[in-house]
Design a protein around this motif. Sequence first.
Motif, PDB file in Angstrom:
ATOM      1  N   ASP A   1       0.838  -1.207   0.000  1.00 32.12           N
ATOM      2  CA  ASP A   1       0.000   0.000   0.000  1.00 32.12           C
ATOM      3  C   ASP A   1       0.870   1.254   0.000  1.00 32.12           C
ATOM      4  N   ASN A   2       1.901   1.210   0.820  1.00 34.35           N
ATOM      5  CA  ASN A   2       2.794   2.359   0.933  1.00 34.35           C
ATOM      6  C   ASN A   2       3.473   2.643  -0.408  1.00 34.35           C
ATOM      7  N   LYS A   3       3.980   1.580  -1.040  1.00 30.96           N
ATOM      8  CA  LYS A   3       4.663   1.738  -2.332  1.00 30.96           C
ATOM      9  C   LYS A   3       3.695   2.277  -3.383  1.00 30.96           C
ATOM     10  N   ILE A   4       2.504   1.663  -3.427  1.00 31.41           N
ATOM     11  CA  ILE A   4       1.519   2.045  -4.449  1.00 31.41           C
ATOM     12  C   ILE A   4       1.085   3.501  -4.256  1.00 31.41           C
ATOM     13  N   ALA A   5       0.797   3.847  -3.001  1.00 34.28           N
ATOM     14  CA  ALA A   5       0.357   5.226  -2.729  1.00 34.28           C
ATOM     15  C   ALA A   5       1.457   6.219  -3.096  1.00 34.28           C
ATOM     16  N   SER A   6       2.706   5.851  -2.823  1.00 35.30           N
ATOM     17  CA  SER A   6       3.820   6.763  -3.131  1.00 35.30           C
ATOM     18  C   SER A   6       3.938   6.984  -4.639  1.00 35.30           C
ATOM     19  N   ILE A   7       3.852   5.880  -5.381  1.00 37.33           N
ATOM     20  CA  ILE A   7       3.988   6.011  -6.848  1.00 37.33           C
ATOM     21  C   ILE A   7       2.837   6.845  -7.414  1.00 37.33           C
ATOM     22  N   LYS A   8       1.634   6.540  -6.960  1.00 41.46           N
ATOM     23  CA  LYS A   8       0.480   7.271  -7.498  1.00 41.46           C
ATOM     24  C   LYS A   8       0.546   8.745  -7.113  1.00 41.46           C
ATOM     25  N   ALA A   9       0.980   8.998  -5.886  1.00 52.92           N
ATOM     26  CA  ALA A   9       1.081  10.400  -5.456  1.00 52.92           C
ATOM     27  C   ALA A   9       2.078  11.145  -6.348  1.00 52.92           C
ATOM     28  N   GLY A  10       3.191  10.477  -6.638  1.00 51.24           N
ATOM     29  CA  GLY A  10       4.198  11.079  -7.518  1.00 51.24           C
ATOM     30  C   GLY A  10       3.609  11.387  -8.897  1.00 51.24           C
ATOM     31  N   LEU A  11       2.855  10.450  -9.435  1.00 57.35           N
ATOM     32  CA  LEU A  11       2.252  10.640 -10.761  1.00 57.35           C
ATOM     33  C   LEU A  11       1.201  11.749 -10.735  1.00 57.35           C
ATOM     34  N   LEU A  12       0.458  11.819  -9.641  1.00 56.71           N
ATOM     35  CA  LEU A  12      -0.588  12.844  -9.536  1.00 56.71           C
ATOM     36  C   LEU A  12       0.019  14.249  -9.449  1.00 56.71           C
ATOM     37  N   VAL A  13       1.145  14.325  -8.732  1.00 56.96           N
ATOM     38  CA  VAL A  13       1.828  15.631  -8.633  1.00 56.96           C
ATOM     39  C   VAL A  13       2.347  16.020 -10.026  1.00 56.96           C
ATOM     40  N   LYS A  14       2.934  15.039 -10.710  1.00 50.79           N
ATOM     41  CA  LYS A  14       3.485  15.288 -12.053  1.00 50.79           C
ATOM     42  C   LYS A  14       2.397  15.775 -13.026  1.00 50.79           C
ATOM     43  N   ASP A  15       1.213  15.187 -12.906  1.00 52.15           N
ATOM     44  CA  ASP A  15       0.115  15.563 -13.808  1.00 52.15           C
ATOM     45  C   ASP A  15      -0.650  16.799 -13.318  1.00 52.15           C
ATOM     46  N   GLY A  16      -0.265  17.305 -12.172  1.00 51.58           N
ATOM     47  CA  GLY A  16      -0.927  18.507 -11.660  1.00 51.58           C
ATOM     48  C   GLY A  16      -2.321  18.250 -11.109  1.00 51.58           C
ATOM     49  N   ILE A  17      -2.597  17.023 -10.717  1.00 54.72           N
ATOM     50  CA  ILE A  17      -3.926  16.702 -10.195  1.00 54.72           C
ATOM     51  C   ILE A  17      -4.014  17.081  -8.713  1.00 54.72           C
ATOM     52  N   VAL A  18      -2.931  16.876  -7.996  1.00 59.52           N
ATOM     53  CA  VAL A  18      -2.899  17.291  -6.579  1.00 59.52           C
ATOM     54  C   VAL A  18      -1.780  18.307  -6.401  1.00 59.52           C
ATOM     55  N   ARG A  19      -1.890  19.071  -5.293  1.00 60.16           N
ATOM     56  CA  ARG A  19      -0.921  20.153  -5.073  1.00 60.16           C
ATOM     57  C   ARG A  19       0.452  19.628  -4.663  1.00 60.16           C
TER      58      ARG A  19
END
Lengths: 631, 201
Positions: free
Chosen positions: B116-134
């Motif tokens: 869960d930790n790994k998956i959340a980290s990767i997705k968070a990174g991708l979301l930041v890259k795409d500008g979806i989250v701050r």
Amino acid sequence: MTRYHLIFLSSFAIFIFFLTPNINTGDGGELATASYFLGTAHPSAYPLYLMLGKAFTFMPFGNIAFKVAVMSAACSALSLTLIFWLVLELTTETAAAIFSVTMLLVSYSYFTQSLLVKFYQLNLLLILLIFALWARRLSARREVVDDDATVLLTFFSFGLITANHHTGIIMLGPVAAAWLLLRKDSLSVKTMLHGLVLFLSGFIINIYLLVRGRHDNFFNAVVVDNFHDFYQVITRQSYKQSGTIDAVAGSFGNLAGFWYGFRNFLSVLISNFSIFSCLLFFTGCIFLVRKNYRLFIFLLFAILLYGPFLAKLTLGAATIPEISFYLGAHQYFLPAIALFAVVIGCGFNQIFLWLKASGLRLVPKIMPFIAVFPLVFLVSRATDSNFRTDFVPYQYAKDIYSILPADSVILTYGDNASYQGWYLKLAGRYREDVCQISSGSQSYIHWTLQGCNRKIYSGVFPAFFSQKFTAMVPDMLRDRFYGTDPVKNDSAYDSYMNSGIFSLDYLYYPKDKYLDNAAVTKKEISNFLLRRRLIADKLLNDNGCLTHLTDDLFTRQICSAYVVHLTNMAMQYSGSGYESTGKTVELNVRDTKTGYLQPLYTIAVTERNKPYLLRSTAIQEFNNWKIFYQR
Amino acid sequence: MLQHIRRAATILLCMLAVIIFRLSLDQWQGYQDAMKSLHEGDYKNAVTYFDHTLNAHIPFSPLEKKAKEQLLALASKYDNEGEPEMALLCYETIRTSRYLTRHLFVPDSKDIPFLDNKIASIKAGLLVKDGIVRNFSEGYYQQMGIMNKDHSPSVLWSVIFVASFLAYLGFIVLWIFKRKPVYIYILCLAFIGWLTGLYLA
């Protein structure tokens, strides 16, 4: 171990060997998900199947879909054991009983349905149970000591059937005929009352729908909040003319349908057992008439009802499209096919008796070998119904999620994308950042939210829960809305959205009227699609489309989605920037999921796109064969 | 009676043996294909075949353990090479295979927090890259929030419901053949157990 145990275990072992390794196409994903979550499936919701399926999910081996499919294999093996017992009772000849069993086992319809997550084998088992009870009662050879038990068990089984598949109710006809044929037997009021209570004891299982079908339950394919919903679901009202009540009411209209139904049913029988089985069927009829004419009438009536009569309702048209043939012929006629196998077993015995009477001494010695000879056709089943090799539905469901950017919404259409998606997303908790909404058709805007539970996602995708399209536009402009089908010209979505070919999925973006600067936005979307397609190409795996050994129509349809991806990749690599081979190729891909023919392109063959073109051709060729019944 | 029980147990054991044999075959075949793909550098196929191995779950299977380790190694390799989508595929494949093979409990559930930790980290990174989250933590906690919710039915009540349901069916059939009044009491109790389990599961 008795012969019955051996028949059961050996057939069970054969089915387990070829069993689907995960979800199959069609309803497989939905039924496995509903079994696990104790939810509801599509009408009539099949509570009996789901509850028994849940019991199988406790087994600590394999995955959920595999475990639920084990139930089909077990029901099939039990049905074959019942057939063995029945033919043995009629003929007293083990070779004849084995012949019936082996013929039925290798028949395409029976074999394939035994390997999948489906409720038809449970339905067949209940029907055969009722049939065997009354056949035993009608049998002149044997005294049936406890007649009441037969009647009461029949009532109870009919109650159970209402909680599974409704075609089981057709068995009422043959049972009524059997009761009339047993004129000397009269039912006492006490037995009738007990029977009624037992029918209700079986029927009450449907209460499951009221308990688990509530809108606030985590997973439900249909919602049952009150008795009105309950009635609608249990009588399958959403299917309109095909609903249980309307289908029965309209069954004697359109008399020509009986002829077409008979003809199509005959073609199903011949496909399953070959034309030679007709000879065995007629000799079987001779044997049964001589043996016990009442039993013969009972059996023939059951075959006629589950054969031509049911075919009139399901395959009663002059021309049947491949998909209807596949859906109809594949499953509804299992009871008729099983009973047909009983008759041909009797026919086998009759021929055996004739040959023996003519003084051929070798006959008793070679009959056992002939009885097991049909098993040779397992080779055919291993090449057209080997579901053990079919990972396509699972892989496709996985791929349509894998290729999406984080926090996306995907709109899935039809059973194969929606049901398999639910399984992977809800039972497997795959890509939980993605929200799956589902729709049966593009002709109206109506989404169901099984894969996008409000409790989890309302904070992540507030716009999608607002019911306002304009609120969704910003999310769409961030490339977060996808679908498994393109937006068709005649769809209800067409006034709101366009779609761009992405990979297996399509990107949905707003119409120009919702955009501030349409030209810039479209260019950005085009660049995004090119970029994202390259990532998708790394993630998805179409290998299953070249290794599955099934003629499953839906598996082949799914593979056509991979062909669309490959041809798009080929187009992407066909530009002047890539080393040309000097050749051109015409791309003409039918997306069978939508029925749309992709526009015809002529593209240059380059060193870069050649592997994609070759693979696309290989997948098309590998999956280009007709279903069993039309081969 | 004892003979019947013994016979039923023998059949049940044979059925389980058949199922285990089939799944062992699937695991073995999946693992062989995966290793072959891995050696050929075809990592995409390797992930797919390891997935097949994990889905043919057999408790305490060494092949399953090896497949999981290989997938983790692949995920780590992709993570280091800057291919977050592929790493995500590997982690998600392991996590999903554990949930898909759950029975009374989730196999290898001790690995889930790590995944869960790994998956959340990767997705968070991708979301930041795409500008979806701050920022990363917003994306990370959003994803952890989603993954921490499990809506599976209660195992205890599910077991009670299934056992009661089978007892209900069984005692009705027994009553039909034996007509002992005690069966009616038992099946009434089983019915109540079934309904209660169904409601509370």
